[in-house]
Design an enzyme around this catalytic site. Sequence first.
Site, short mmCIF file in Angstrom:
data_model
loop_
_atom_site.label_atom_id
_atom_site.label_comp_id
_atom_site.label_asym_id
_atom_site.label_seq_id
_atom_site.Cartn_x
_atom_site.Cartn_y
_atom_site.Cartn_z
N GLU A 121 78.80 48.54 39.35
CA GLU A 121 79.15 47.20 38.90
C GLU A 121 79.94 46.54 40.03
O GLU A 121 81.17 46.58 40.04
CB GLU A 121 79.97 47.27 37.61
CG GLU A 121 79.19 47.82 36.45
CD GLU A 121 80.04 48.08 35.20
OE1 GLU A 121 79.47 48.11 34.10
OE2 GLU A 121 81.27 48.26 35.34
N ASP A 148 88.22 50.04 34.19
CA ASP A 148 88.31 51.45 33.82
C ASP A 148 88.04 52.37 34.99
O ASP A 148 88.18 53.59 34.87
CB ASP A 148 87.34 51.76 32.66
CG ASP A 148 88.09 52.04 31.37
OD1 ASP A 148 89.27 51.69 31.29
OD2 ASP A 148 87.48 52.60 30.44
N ASP A 162 80.74 41.61 28.87
CA ASP A 162 80.53 42.64 29.88
C ASP A 162 80.66 42.00 31.26
O ASP A 162 80.45 40.80 31.43
CB ASP A 162 79.16 43.28 29.71
CG ASP A 162 79.09 44.15 28.47
OD1 ASP A 162 80.16 44.56 27.96
OD2 ASP A 162 77.97 44.43 27.99
N ASP A 212 80.72 49.05 19.19
CA ASP A 212 80.64 47.67 18.74
C ASP A 212 80.02 47.57 17.35
O ASP A 212 80.54 46.86 16.47
CB ASP A 212 79.84 46.83 19.74
CG ASP A 212 78.62 47.57 20.28
OD1 ASP A 212 78.19 48.55 19.65
OD2 ASP A 212 78.10 47.17 21.33
#
Length: 925
Positions: A113, A142, A309, A639
Amino acid sequence: MGKERNLPLFETKVAKGRNLFRCYAASVFVGIIFICVYRAIHFPAANGQVLRRWAWMGLFLSELWFSLYWFVSQFSRWNPIYRYTFKDRLSQRYEKVLPGVDVFVCTADPTIEPPIMVINTVLSVMAYNYPSHKLSVYLSDDGGSDLTFYALLEASCFSELWLPFCRKFKIEPRSPAAYFSSTPQPNDCNPPMPLDWFSVKKAYEDMENRIETTTRLGRISEEIRKEHKGFLEWEYVATRQNHPSIVQILIDGRDGKAVDVEGQPLPTLVYLAREKRPQYHHNFKAGAMNSLIRVSSKISNGSIILNVDCDMYSNNSEIVRDALCFFMDEEKGHEIAYVQFPQNYSNLTRNDLYGTDMRVIETVEFPGMDACGGPCYVGSGCFHRRETLCGMKYSKECERGWKREYDRENRESASVLEESCKVLASCTYEENTQWGKEILIDGRDGKAVDVEGQPLPTLVYLAREKRPQYHHNFKAGAMNSLIRVSSKISNGSIILNVDCDMYSNNSEIVRDALCFFMDEEKGHEIAYVQFPQNYSNLTRNDLYGTDTRVIETVEFPGMDACGGPCYVGSGCFHRRETLCGMKYSKECERGWKREYDRENRESASVLEESCKVLASCTYEENTQWGKEMGLKYGCAVEDIITGLSIQCRGWKSIYCRPERNGFLGVVPTTLLQSLVQHKRWSEGQFQIFLSRHCPFVYGHKKIPLNLQFSYSPYSLWASTCLATLYYVTVPPLCLLGRVSLFPEISSLWILPFAYVVVAMYSYSLGEFLCSDGTIQGWWNEQRAWVYRRTTSYLFAFLDTILKLLGFVELSFVITAKVSDEDVSRRYEQEVMEFGSPSPMFTILATLAMLNLFCFVWSVQRVVVDVQDRALESLALQIILCGVLVLINLPLYQGLFFRKDKGAMPTSVTYKSVTLALLACAIALY
């Protein structure tokens, strides 16, 4: 004006053509009944072929499963509804009292990412068309990466240019990368635009180069480290899984100096890397979200939380206002826990090669769920009411007035308030309700000061309306009028009432009362604090015994020990909600600091240190976090289970598809990534179905039955693998042994089979095309469903069973958001990517080769034995086998014809051919 205020902030429209759909569904249901009847009455005799009997039984069970799955999937299609917002009405009524919004952006690994992608998402949400001082953006890292922190630091500086540019030219989208890649160079007809455009673009490209250069190096230079104190935190970071909490407020929105180049305030921007230690389970994304909820409650405490996200940038700067049209609607807003927006994607190919868009789910099924009680929460692009994420149950007593929370910011003139408050004190106001001026000093007015220039308290005169024909209910009626009128003017959380002869003898008495209300441990339980009634004109020996001193010194303290004294009409401090009928519940506990968090002026450094505790590994021990508070733990799809639990607490949810997509993300660009992603989703859903959170168990009598059924198709994704595997292996293998499993082509019994197949797939195609898809895209989606059901769902099914038996532990696989140039080029050309060996590819290739061998053999038999009438009974099996061969054409190309790096690995080819030949040999002999 009165009529305008009564108009709703959103409207709901029912989908058209539902009667036609219901006729279709009824006819397919009848066809399924006929198929079941055929299977039952033509069941092979016990003395017949044993192989045919077992194959028939398995096929019958598979068809029963498919029928059940089709049945439960119709609940979300029965009556879809679509929502439309009126943002102009929202602005007219509530522009001055809009709630605070906290935006959570989650990332976990800077290698898959990339930081430049993450900050584009951050910048897009910072640039919302929303008051900056009410907007706070939090990035949860994270991965605990200093590379991500550096990128965010760069973004905080660039935002000073980017936000004014977005505001000035009202551009869309507001992700810099997306905007500059999709917008052509402006012409000279708007003179200021080209100059600003080039300067901002150059600033962005310079920032992008710095970030990407640092990312490639994999470390932060010493010169950069000296620029910000935040880099000192990484001196204590051992690894990604072993480091303390890191909280850095890069932009403090409370600071008057935090402004852009035009002098306008910037939104708060916070970096968070929660503490991680090897001996503590970090609970994946759910744990990160819960840390964000706690940390944000300390810093900004916005009433609304949006989570996205890191790859899903905002594509619509008005999306916050769309969401608030639901939350702030006067009639239905108080029932709504969250507003879910669809997940759309920016890198889809024209025909959606891997069927990842889920367009039918988002255009048909989610609107259908909305009609049943609300869509599920899908983990991104969702606006939440903060209380609901913190475990609050819905009750009518907990209805929340948005204007009430922000009454101090309401700047209606004193004269307007006087007129509007007269209605609240009228004789007729209380009719058909539950209820049993003059503003002399306007405390909001900066000119209302004493001789020393200090502000004066608000002072209001009220004489309620009285008419002979109406009972005025004495002092109680006067008190109720005061409650209503004060709610409009000042709306203080605490109410003190005193009789006109009872002057205050202690200037500290308010603080005495607040010591009870604001006590951290027991304050939330207290409704009122009664002080004794004393008198100034008593004689020495109290001639008429009016002091009731024994009652006040002995009996009332005794009542206090038994649960509390009675209210005696004067000298009593009340919590406003209790006078308005609120019932006590633990969910309604109120933090006093929360109401006044904007007045709290702790320095950013103090906040950073105090927030580290909230993001520590041990904070959640012996608490309800992950259970009844925050996102739930113990599931790969945190979720879905969190949304379901919110709905089971009595709340409703909303699904909204605005004309302009709210968020755009990135889909996997390889087949394996897509399959692995679906494996995680289906595994989590199936885990929910087999747990106590199964919609039919956990939701029993809590949510509507049709909503329970609407959850079921997703919960049963994994279990469809068995029936699908049976259908794509046994009928083709039975072709080799000439074992017929379907009616003959000349039999009338073929009609229900033909009708059900043609009707279902024709309707599916129609649904897909109405959802802005293409015919080729629909075919790709059918292939994708076959591939998922035979691989992703199979592994998900097996892993779930093994987890229940205790053989494996819960895992979380992050989907890669980037790919190399060759992979991206093939994806854009819609060439399927295989590349690396995988057990999933082995299964797919084996099934493809099995069907190819069986189809070739059966066609050869048809050509050779033209007169063989026995082949009539195998016609449907041959057609089924042929369709599977057509579906697998890209796979055959990858196995035998392609030479690029995206071709199927040779080892997979050898394995699949060997296994398929072995299966065919067993079937023949």
